[in-house]
Design a protein around this motif. Structure first.
Motif: not given
Length: 335
Positions: A219-224, A230-231, A257-261
């Motif tokens: 995941v490259t940025d906060a867009s997820g 792709q999500t 920053l990776m936690r939610p994904y």
């Protein structure tokens, strides 16, 4: 030939505990402060293009360094170590003009890297703690779904067939080098990953073998989303047909920053294991490793992931060292 029973053994181990993956290879190589001559060795001393920075070439010219790095991670507690093959394809090695002058160099790099990792794992394996070699297939410097020309969205600088041939040769070298697992990692273009998966499937069918496959996106940025749009849920649904032993995320974002994904992936990919090996936070050129997080920082974040039940395999990517892996292994041992 790689041992065909590793899927069952890995699944059994993951029923009991979280497995530890190694940390960054490039971060460790940088600490050796190698010169152009180190990368050339005797064999490539007259090559017409600079080779400094071609870390994969060190498996041939400085195998002692690659072995030392593998063994440091194993001593730190890693159950799985990755081969030094992130860019060991003709596509990536073309940046150094090597395939043109040394046909078969990709197979040779992957074979040698697999053998180095295999020897290190065999040295540290015990019946109580077997160690595994993951043959690393990186993302390639050319993408199948993203145009290199902002003025022509249909333009491409690589074809499906070119990617397939490169991955197939890499897989052949890794399997012949006696890897236990194939790891398609740092995926920022899902179409590239699907080519790698197709090549793996075809190789397994051609050779009559079956090895466990790990898949890890970025995941490259906060867009997820990964870079090709792709999500994480869409990414999982695009690659799940290979029935990987694990799906996960690595690189790019630090663990915080990776936690939610990772949480989302752990809820959606319920029929496989979850892996996570983030960078040591965000880049920091003033740090020794080039990244912010200390071993205790990274271990603390990973321990929270483990406590929440997000993880089956955990390690580190850019900026992580054996100290980071040792701290992670110690802190998550209770889970």
């Amino acid at each position: 030939m790689a041992r065909p029973d590793q899927t069952t053994l890995l699944k059994q181990l993951m029923q009991d505990r979280i497995l530890i993956l190694d940390g960054a290879m490039g971060t460790m190589i940088q600490q050796y402060r190698l010169s152009e001559a180190d990368f050339r060795g005797e064999r490539f001393k007259n090559h017409g293009k600079d080779l400094k920075g071609d870390n994969e070439l060190l498996s041939l010219v400085r195998p002692d360094i690659i072995t030392q790095i593998h063994e440091q991670y194993l001593a730190a507690g890693a159950d799985i170590i990755e081969t030094n093959t992130f860019g060991s394809t003709d596509i990536a090695q073309a940046d150094y003009d090597l395939p043109k002058h040394y046909p078969g160099i990709s197979y040779e790099l992957n074979l040698a890297s697999g053998q180095l990792a295999r020897a290190a794992c065999d040295k540290y394996s015990t019946p109580q703690k077997p160690r595994f070699v993951a043959g690393a297939l990186g993302p390639q410097p050319k993408t199948a779904s993203i145009s290199p020309d902002v003025n022509d969205s249909a333009a491409r600088n690589i074809t499906f067939d070119q990617l397939h041939a490169a991955y197939y040769e890499q897989i052949h070298g890794l399997v012949e080098g006696n890897c236990d697992i194939l790891l398609v990692e740092t995926i920022f273009d899902t179409l590239n990953a699907k080519v790698a998966i197709f090549a793996i499937d075809q190789y397994f069918e051609d050779k009559g073998i079956k090895l466990p496959v790990m898949i890890s996106g970025t995941v490259t940025d906060a867009s997820g989303r990964i870079l090709s749009g792709q999500t994480v849920e869409a990414f999982w649904n695009s690659v799940r047909h290979i029935q990987p032993i694990s799906i996960g995320l690595n690189c790019a974002l630090g663990a915080a920053l990776m936690r939610p994904y990772i949480e989302e992936l752990s809820k959606k990919a319920v029929d496989t294991a979850i892996s996570c090996y983030p960078n040591a936070g965000l880049p920091n050129p003033m740090s020794v490793t080039g990244f912010d997080e200390t071993p205790s920082d990274t271990a603390g974040l990973m321990t929270e992931f483990a406590h929440r039940g997000f993880l089956n395999i955990v390690g580190g990517c850019c900026g992580t060292t054996p100290a980071h892996i040792a701290a992670i292994a110690q802190s998550i041992g209770q889970y």
